[in-house]
Design an enzyme around this catalytic site. Structure first.
Site, PDB file in Angstrom:
ATOM      1  N   ARG A 197       0.836  -1.193   0.000  1.00 42.75           N
ATOM      2  CA  ARG A 197       0.000   0.000   0.000  1.00 42.75           C
ATOM      3  C   ARG A 197       0.878   1.252   0.000  1.00 42.75           C
ATOM      4  NH1 ARG A 197      -2.226   2.615   4.518  1.00 42.75           N
ATOM      5  NH2 ARG A 197      -1.371   0.973   5.849  1.00 42.75           N
ATOM      6  N   LYS A 223       5.737   4.108   4.666  1.00 46.87           N
ATOM      7  CA  LYS A 223       6.346   2.949   3.993  1.00 46.87           C
ATOM      8  C   LYS A 223       7.508   3.372   3.104  1.00 46.87           C
ATOM      9  CE  LYS A 223       2.009   0.312   4.185  1.00 46.87           C
ATOM     10  NZ  LYS A 223       2.411  -0.867   4.975  1.00 46.87           N
ATOM     11  N   LYS A 245       6.392 -13.192   2.943  1.00 45.92           N
ATOM     12  CA  LYS A 245       6.190 -13.876   1.660  1.00 45.92           C
ATOM     13  C   LYS A 245       7.476 -13.883   0.837  1.00 45.92           C
ATOM     14  CE  LYS A 245       1.446 -12.293   1.944  1.00 45.92           C
ATOM     15  NZ  LYS A 245       0.564 -11.153   1.658  1.00 45.92           N
TER      16      LYS A 245
END
Length: 785
Positions: A521, A526, A632
């Site tokens: 996102r 971030k 992941k």
């Protein structure tokens, strides 16, 4: 597989009855629908048997505004252990399975990690045979489809239901009425099966659709008041049109509040109704039902259950409150103060006056409790209603028996900083549940080549159910033959992604370059902007020194910005402008390339993650609660380039700092400098930094007169009314980040040593399975078996 011929025949039957065509005449979307409906005939009897096994046993319920499920077909076939057989059936009738898979729309009913985590939890619970039901909203449109027009993000409707939804079943006879001030509406459930991997359990995701009590007012229509004739229909349907409608006005805020109360009220009515079918009172309600609030969006469930128990079931306040506190648990997902949800009192009074009255009573009783505990001096720090706002986190904490963070660092910061006053009041309620991911989707499904290698080396596929088994791979870390096989697999996935990006983005990337990936996102904390500044700096240095020693690098971004998040959308435009500059410069075309993939989503992630060489997890320390993308990437053998933030801390502890690339300020460093921090100290002294920051305003790039770049520039050097300059310390961390990027460049050249880093990440990813997380929730919080 039993019924192989039956599935083939039922596919043909559904093609005829649904589309009036023979199966070979159907387009690929119609073939997908026909296959899914045939498979549902196989799934539903197993689903019904699973439901019967959990009757009269304690259940858990996961209330979430988001469920980012992605595609269902492959996931269901793998978990049912029939994927090979179905591929064989399709081949017999001339259908390519990959084409069918691509035809399925992503169920994009989420915005990022919050919704994807919910989906992983459902998968793990079903696989481990825990009775967990998900409750959410059946949005007519997903988050949105993203297009880039002249570098700007443009949002389009994501009509995920345009070809129908063969994986859900409408339960008309189980609809309930939800009451808003002035109007009642129906909540109609649609149930989606959540298939466990090789287990006997198929759980349910129940999503609510809003519908009017009166769909069409014939009298108003006959009186030629055409808008009034469908007023109730429009009112109801608007509630579930889209996830997170723009809330920049009171009308938008009211719509979001309607969404939250709508699905919460419907879900609680459903749980209470099912309880009453088998029990005559509520004495054992908390012993049979555990409800997890996924962040504060469903926190209105606490006063709503009080309303049901006191106003409808006529329990005393004390009896009802004891049930509420022992039923609910709350997961906090953020360390950003601005993200701790608050609602204006006037909106609650306008839309949900009965609920507001209950919140007032809860707040009053909390204040009395604080008085009794001798905390009257600091009561304002705990108030649920404060300065004409309702603090939903305070409501969730006071009304729950458990409050958990989602990574060790996050939970520690909640206790020591953000929620310290509550931790001192209820220390026994606070705990940590580090997030996890399902290895079934994020390795077995999306990277079958690596999965097969792991199974071969471990001489077992038990890792699919117990990811800690990956630890057995460590013994191969010095086996050069194994490491070369891993590198071959990584190259296969990179080639596949290169072909996919060429087809869908029209950009040719070098599969032999380093794939440096940041997909998440779009938010300032971030720090996609830090990544962009480094890329631009690298470009300028290459222009000045064409002989510079650099391993070819492809920078891959994927992100959506909230439609009303002006600054985040400016960052997307900036990255796309950098991409245009670099990708059209023949001087650097064989050295660096930048790709911002359009409409990033779960199915795109399933292609990018197995191909990634570098996992960018570069948030400001202390701002990311956990992250799950980092897990992941780790599982698929990509070292982390990151800060000591969120779950990065635990990833590095498991895999070793020497096998990852850590840079930048730590939480304790920020605490020491934040009151005296001046970004100009770095802007003026760090080589190359001023040049890239100034590119925002010196005419290098054009924001089409929007003022977006100037606003972004000012946010770094001047700040804004709501934050200090460079609120996320990009300029301070820039040089450290650049050094870490150089370390990656140097390390990647030594291919076997690089493969060892990748391998150690895979071998130590076992902790980060959502199976482990769900077991902890089930045992420590929910008390289910």
């Amino acid at each position: 597989m039993k019924g192989k011929c039956l599935i083939k025949e039922r596919m043909k039957g559904y093609a005829l009855t649904s589309f009036g065509k023979n199966i070979d005449e159907c387009n690929i979307n119609e073939k997908h629908i026909s296959l899914a409906k045939a498979l549902m005939e196989y799934i539903v009897p197993l689903w019904k048997d699973s439901e019967k096994r959990f009757e009269n046993k304690k259940r858990a319920y996961y209330l979430s505004c988001e469920f980012l499920m992605g595609r269902a077909l492959s996931n269901n076939l793998i978990n049912l252990n029939i994927k090979n057989e179905v591929e064989s059936i399709l081949t017999e009738i001339g259908i390519n399975y990959n084409d069918i898979e691509e035809a399925e729309e992503d169920a994009a009913l989420g915005n990022g990690g919050l919704g994807r985590l919910a989906a992983c939890f459902l998968d793990s619970a079903a696989t481990l045979n825990y009775p967990l039901t998900g409750y959410g909203i059946r949005y007519d449109y997903g988050i949105f489809k993203q297009k880039f027009v002249d570098g700007f993000q443009v949002e389009l409707a994501d009509n995920w239901l345009k070809y129908g939804d063969p994986w859900s079943i409408r339960k008309e006879d189980e609809k309930v009425i939800v009451h808003f001030q002035g109007l009642d509406i129906y909540a109609v459930p649609y149930d989606m099966p959540i298939v466990g991997y090789k287990s006997n359990t198929i759980n349910t995701l129940r999503l609510w659709k809003a519908e009017p009590l009166e769909e069409f007012n014939f009298k108003e229509f006959n009186d030629q008041n055409y808008d009034l004739a469908v007023k109730e229909k429009n009112y109801a349907e608007n509630i579930v049109k889209v996830l997170y409608p723009n809330d920049s006005t009171d009308e938008g805020k009211l719509l979001r509040l309607k969404q939250q109360y709508f699905f919460v009220s419907a879900s609680l009515q459903d749980i209470v109704r099912k309880h009453k079918k088998s029990h005559f009172n509520f004495n054992n309600f908390a012993e049979l039902h555990a409800i997890q609030l996924n962040d504060t969006h469903p926190a209105v469930a606490i006063p709503e259950l009080m309303r049901i128990l006191t106003k409808i079931e006529y329990l005393s306040w004390e009896e009802a409150w004891k049930i509420v506190v022992n039923t609910f648990a709350y997961t906090n997902h953020t360390l950003l103060v601005e993200a701790l949800e608050q609602w204006p009192v006037n909106l609650y009074k306008k839309l949900l006056p009965d609920i507001y009255n209950i919140i007032e009573e809860i707040n009053s009783r909390l204040m009395n409790e604080l008085e009794e505990k001798g905390i009257s001096k600091f009561k304002s720090h705990y108030e649920i209603i404060h300065n004409d706002s309702i603090k939903m986190a305070h409501l969730a904490i006071y009304g729950s028996k458990s409050i958990n963070g989602v990574a060790e660092l996050h939970s520690d910061l909640l206790k020591s900083r953000e929620l310290n006053q509550w931790y001192r009041l209820y220390p026994e309620r606070f705990n940590n549940k580090t997030n996890g991911i399902t290895q079934r989707r994020w390795l077995l499904q999306c990277n079958p080549e690596l999965s097969n290698l792991i199974t071969e080396l471990l001489e077992s596929d038990s890792w699919i159910m117990d990811l800690s088994k990956l630890k057995g791979l460590e013994k191969f870390v010095c086996d050069e033959q194994v490491l070369r096989r891993f590198l071959i697999i990584k190259q296969i996935k990179k080639n596949q992604l290169s072909d996919y990006i060429l087809k869908h983005e029209g950009i040719r990337i070098d599969p032999n370059s380093i794939y440096d990936v940041q997909i998440k996102r779009l938010h300032e904390y971030k720090r996609q902007l830090l990544n962009a500044f480094h890329i631009l700096d690298l470009y300028y240095r290459l222009k000045e020194n064409p002989q510079m020693d650099i391993y070819p690098r492809t920078f891959i971004f994927g992100a959506k910005a909230a439609p009303g998040y002006f600054r985040a959308k400016a960052i997307i435009k900036f990255i796309n402008d950098i991409s245009k500059l670099i990708n059209n410069d023949s001087d650097v075309k064989d050295k660096i390339k930048v790709v911002f993939v359009e409409n990033y989503r779960v199915s795109y992630a399933e292609r990018i993650i197995p191909a990634a060489d570098v996992s960018e997890q570069i948030s400001t320390a202390g701002k990311e609660a956990s992250g799950t993308g980092n897990m992941k990437f780790m599982l698929n053998g990509a070292p982390t380039l990151g800060t000591f933030d969120g779950a990065n801390v635990e990833i590095v502890r498991e895999a070793g700092e020497e096998n990852n690339f850590i840079f930048g300020l730590k939480v304790e460093d920020i605490a020491q400098i934040e009151s005296i921090y001046n970004p100009y100290d770095y802007y003026n002294t760090v080589p190359g930094l001023k040049r890239v920051v100034d590119s925002l305003v010196n005419g290098t790039f054009d924001d089409n007169g929007t003022g977006a770049y100037l606003e972004l520039y000012n946010s770094l050097l001047k700040g804004a009314s709501w934050h200090r300059p460079d609120n996320y310390f990009l300029l301070k961390d820039f040089d450290s980040y650049r050094e870490a990027q150089q370390a990656i460049n140097d390390a990647y050249k030594e291919r076997i040593n690089w493969a060892k880093k990748c391998w150690m990440n895979i071998a130590n990813a076992g902790k980060f399975s959502s199976d482990r997380t769900i077991k902890e929730y089930a045992i420590d919080i929910w008390g289910i078996k």
